[in-house]
Design a protein around this motif. Structure first.
Motif, mmCIF file in Angstrom:
data_model
loop_
_atom_site.group_PDB
_atom_site.id
_atom_site.type_symbol
_atom_site.label_atom_id
_atom_site.label_comp_id
_atom_site.label_asym_id
_atom_site.label_seq_id
_atom_site.Cartn_x
_atom_site.Cartn_y
_atom_site.Cartn_z
ATOM 1 N N TYR A 102 35.769 -2.225 2.610
ATOM 2 C CA TYR A 102 36.413 -3.064 2.109
ATOM 3 C C TYR A 102 37.408 -2.981 2.160
ATOM 4 O O TYR A 102 38.122 -4.033 2.462
ATOM 5 C CB TYR A 102 36.250 -2.237 0.669
ATOM 6 N N HIS A 103 38.061 -1.686 2.397
ATOM 7 C CA HIS A 103 39.311 -1.726 2.998
ATOM 8 C C HIS A 103 39.659 -2.079 4.887
ATOM 9 O O HIS A 103 40.189 -2.563 5.555
ATOM 10 C CB HIS A 103 39.826 -0.236 3.182
ATOM 11 N N GLY B 130 31.187 1.853 1.033
ATOM 12 C CA GLY B 130 31.477 0.495 0.169
ATOM 13 C C GLY B 130 33.536 0.329 0.162
ATOM 14 O O GLY B 130 33.897 -0.337 -0.155
ATOM 15 N N ASP B 131 33.926 1.712 -0.022
ATOM 16 C CA ASP B 131 35.120 0.998 -0.617
ATOM 17 C C ASP B 131 35.750 1.038 2.061
ATOM 18 O O ASP B 131 36.390 0.399 1.432
ATOM 19 C CB ASP B 131 35.531 2.957 -1.538
ATOM 20 N N ILE C 286 37.940 -4.989 5.487
ATOM 21 C CA ILE C 286 37.445 -6.588 5.796
ATOM 22 C C ILE C 286 39.236 -7.547 6.011
ATOM 23 O O ILE C 286 39.291 -8.164 6.813
ATOM 24 C CB ILE C 286 37.423 -7.200 4.053
ATOM 25 N N GLY D 262 40.201 3.851 3.053
ATOM 26 C CA GLY D 262 39.261 4.029 1.868
ATOM 27 C C GLY D 262 39.416 5.378 1.980
ATOM 28 O O GLY D 262 39.440 6.261 2.260
ATOM 29 N N LEU E 49 42.231 -7.861 -1.536
ATOM 30 C CA LEU E 49 42.203 -6.856 -0.662
ATOM 31 C C LEU E 49 43.362 -6.092 -0.760
ATOM 32 O O LEU E 49 44.031 -6.287 -1.016
ATOM 33 C CB LEU E 49 41.387 -6.998 0.989
#
Length: 185
Positions: free
Chosen positions: A76-77, A72-73, A79, A66, A60
């Motif tokens: 992802y950041h 999506g980015d 999580i 992001g 990660l």
């Protein structure tokens, strides 16, 4: 954060209250698994998760929120901070749901549902869990302030924009009127 911890532990804790032949009702599992992370301090969990999942394993991202246009980015950041904030609630919520499920599974209407021959899934999810989840929802509502205070540490450690980061920056800049107004929220 709280959604992540709720979904994982409500289902698992509900399974712990089912009859003895079920895997999750093994004494070792029911004693160790829900109690493995009891009310962890968000700042320690944030640092440990950053060290393990970002630095050691490289799964990660380390910092930031992001790219502004890429959803999506941004997820992802998110999580790792959500994991760090929600992890402190996991053990306590699991214990509460398990105790509530054990209490509800002994009620007369549950025995009547078994006597009518209803499927296991219907009895557990439709009748038992619906009643057993009420104390957990109450606890989440009461403890929401503690969850928000944990996000302050997560935002600072993971360098994410938010109210916690704003409060921290204003304290460091000695802008106390902004801090005073944020505390009233």
């Amino acid at each position: 954060g709280v959604v992540l911890s709720d979904q994982k532990r409500v289902i698992t804790s509900g399974m712990c209250a089912l009859p003895i032949y079920f895997f999750f009702n093994d004494p070792a599992t029911t004693e160790i698994y829900p109690l493995s992370l009891p009310d962890a301090v968000p700042i320690l969990v944030s640092i440990w998760s950053l060290l393990v999942f970002s630095v050691m394993l490289g799964w990660l991202p380390v910092l930031g929120a992001g790219d502004p246009g890429d959803l999506g980015d941004q997820i992802y950041h998110l999580i790792l901070p959500a994991f760090a904030v929600g992890l402190g609630w996991v053990g306590y919520l699991a214990r509460l749901v398990r105790a509530s499920m054990l209490e509800v599974m002994g009620e007369n209407y549950i025995r009547a549902a078994w006597a009518f021959g209803l499927p296991r899934r219907t009895v557990v999810y439709r009748y038992a869990l619906k009643v057993a989840i009420l104390p957990t929802i109450t606890l989440i509502g009461i403890g929401f302030g503690n969850l928000l205070s944990g996000t302050v540490f997560a935002e600072i450690i993971f360098s994410r924009p938010g109210l916690g980061k704003l409060i921290f920056d204003m304290v460091m800049n000695r802008n106390f009127p902004v801090v005073d107004r944020k505390n009233t929220l």
